[in-house]
Every structure is written in C-alpha cells, then in structure tokens.
Write a protein that holds these residues in place. Structure first.
Motif, short mmCIF file in Angstrom:
data_model
loop_
_atom_site.label_atom_id
_atom_site.label_comp_id
_atom_site.label_asym_id
_atom_site.label_seq_id
_atom_site.Cartn_x
_atom_site.Cartn_y
_atom_site.Cartn_z
N UNK A 206 0.85 -1.19 0.00
CA UNK A 206 0.00 0.00 0.00
C UNK A 206 0.88 1.24 0.00
N UNK A 207 0.54 2.19 -0.85
CA UNK A 207 1.32 3.42 -1.00
C UNK A 207 0.39 4.61 -0.87
N UNK A 208 0.66 5.47 0.10
CA UNK A 208 -0.18 6.63 0.32
C UNK A 208 0.25 7.83 -0.52
N UNK A 209 1.38 7.71 -1.19
CA UNK A 209 1.85 8.77 -2.08
C UNK A 209 2.66 8.14 -3.19
N UNK A 210 2.82 8.89 -4.28
CA UNK A 210 3.68 8.43 -5.37
C UNK A 210 5.11 8.31 -4.88
N UNK A 211 5.52 9.17 -3.96
CA UNK A 211 6.88 9.11 -3.41
C UNK A 211 7.12 7.78 -2.70
N UNK A 212 6.12 7.27 -1.99
CA UNK A 212 6.27 5.98 -1.33
C UNK A 212 6.46 4.87 -2.34
N UNK A 213 5.70 4.90 -3.42
CA UNK A 213 5.86 3.90 -4.48
C UNK A 213 7.24 4.01 -5.10
N UNK A 214 7.70 5.21 -5.36
CA UNK A 214 9.01 5.42 -5.96
C UNK A 214 10.12 4.87 -5.08
N UNK A 215 10.04 5.15 -3.78
CA UNK A 215 11.05 4.64 -2.85
C UNK A 215 11.05 3.12 -2.83
N UNK A 216 9.87 2.53 -2.84
CA UNK A 216 9.75 1.08 -2.82
C UNK A 216 10.41 0.46 -4.05
N UNK A 217 10.22 1.05 -5.21
CA UNK A 217 10.73 0.48 -6.44
C UNK A 217 12.23 0.69 -6.61
N UNK A 218 12.74 1.83 -6.16
CA UNK A 218 14.12 2.18 -6.44
C UNK A 218 15.07 1.93 -5.28
N UNK A 219 14.56 1.83 -4.08
CA UNK A 219 15.43 1.66 -2.91
C UNK A 219 15.51 0.23 -2.48
N UNK A 220 15.42 -0.68 -3.45
CA UNK A 220 15.45 -2.12 -3.12
C UNK A 220 16.85 -2.53 -2.72
#
Length: 220
Positions: A206-220
């Motif tokens: 669950x992502x409450x912002x686009x920034x959260x999704x971005x961090x999830x995808x790129x900060x693996x």
C-alpha cells in the motif's frame, strides 16, 4: 536495479484525477436528464464506484437499462474528449524516472485507450508500452487476467516481474488470478478511510503517495 521491471498501472485516480473532476460532474448532468429528481453526492459516487462498482451502482441504485448504460458511456466518451483530468501529483517525474531506468510501463484500465493515450501525451510527454482499456471485448477487461497474461507473453516476464498499481478491487481479482503482486494506489483515496483500509488489507503493498511507491521500487 528495479525491484519490478514492469509496472501495470490503472489510469483513473491512479495516474490522473478523473473521478471527482470529470466523471462525477458528467454523471450528475446525466442523472438530471435520465433520472430527474434523483441525486448522488461526490462521496456516494466515488464510494459506489468502489463497491459495488460503477455498473452495478447504476443498475442497483438508479435502475439503468442496458440501453441507458450504453448511452451514458457514449456520452461520457464524448464529454471526456474536451475535459482532460489533471495528473496526480508527482506522477510525471516518477514515470520518467522509471522509464529511464529501463522499466516497462503498461496500462490496464476501465478507461478507453484514446483517453489514456491522450492523457499520457498531454501530461507526461510519453506513451505507455502497452494499453489494455475498456475497448477490449468484455471477457478480456479487468478483472480478467487476460491483459496481464498478454503482457507476460509479449515481453517474456514472469509473474514475479510485474507489479499492478491500482485503487479498485477489480484489480485485486485480476492480479490474484495471474499470480501477480498488487500495490494499492492510496494517494487518490485519502478522503475515504474505509476504502484505504480495505484495499490495504487486500493488496500486497500500500502506497499513500507516489513518493512511497518510488522509494519502494528504487530503494530495493
């Protein structure tokens, strides 16, 4: 390296802000013509689109006939040609970063392909790699897993390489049927705690912002 090399994005209220600013106002005007005296608030409309779903809401609450549903859909298609929804905050920058990193961007939506393509060109100056919209045969539309299966065949992806991002339960059923993970696009549902709670429970992420999704995808 991207955590998922392929994003499968919904369109309405995941990428563009369409329900409150375009779809709901049109629906109100349609009711005035076809159901005089019947009304619906914005909150009721958005909640009804979530459950029981737009078509069932029209049938159950307003007793639309199949002919009226078709008239409404064709009227909406005409309306949205001249009413372009605004993009969700920060989505343009995110899409460009994801594409630049080599990610594949696909869209599976209950919007028409012409609207999706126009919105991407207008707001993002890019086009999705594949679009599967409402133009498909009914048996291939979301929640059918058909579109996800086509994406995997086209690019040789495994289910583990796809991530669906959506704000509606139909996408959960689609993703589960294909063995694909799904993330809740919660940024468009902040005023709807019941929807947020249910989708957070149903989805893998669950992502409450686009920034959260971005961090999830790129900060693996």
């Amino acid at each position: 390296m991207l955590r998922y090399p392929c994003l499968v994005l919904d369109h309405d209220d995941t990428v563009v802000q369409s329900e409150a600013t375009v779809n709901y106002p049109f629906f109100v005007e349609f009711l005035k013509q076809y159901r005089p005296g019947m009304t619906i608030t914005e909150h009721e409309y958005i909640s009804g689109c979530f459950a029981p779903g737009y078509i069932e809401m029209c049938r159950q609450r307003f007793h639309f006939t199949e002919e009226e549903l078709l008239i409404e859909y064709n009227g909406w298609k005409q309306h949205i040609r001249s009413h372009i929804p605004a993009p969700c905050p920060n989505i343009r920058e995110f899409l460009h970063r994801y594409r630049a990193a080599g990610g594949t961007i696909c869209v599976v939506s209950q919007s028409a392909q012409e609207n999706i393509l126009r919105d991407y060109r207008t707001h993002f100056d890019l086009e999705p790699d594949l679009i599967y919209g409402w133009d498909l045969a009914p048996e291939h539309r979301k929640p059918s897993p058909w579109a996800l299966e086509q994406i995997m065949v086209r690019y040789g992806f495994s289910p583990a390489q796809l991530l669906v991002i959506d704000d509606m339960k139909a996408a959960v059923n689609m993703a589960r049927a294909a063995g694909v993970e799904i993330g809740f696009a919660g940024w468009g549902r902040q005023g709807y705690p019941d929807i947020c709670a249910e989708m957070t429970e149903l989805c893998d992420h669950a992502f409450l912002s686009v920034a959260e999704l971005e961090s999830f995808l790129f900060d693996a």
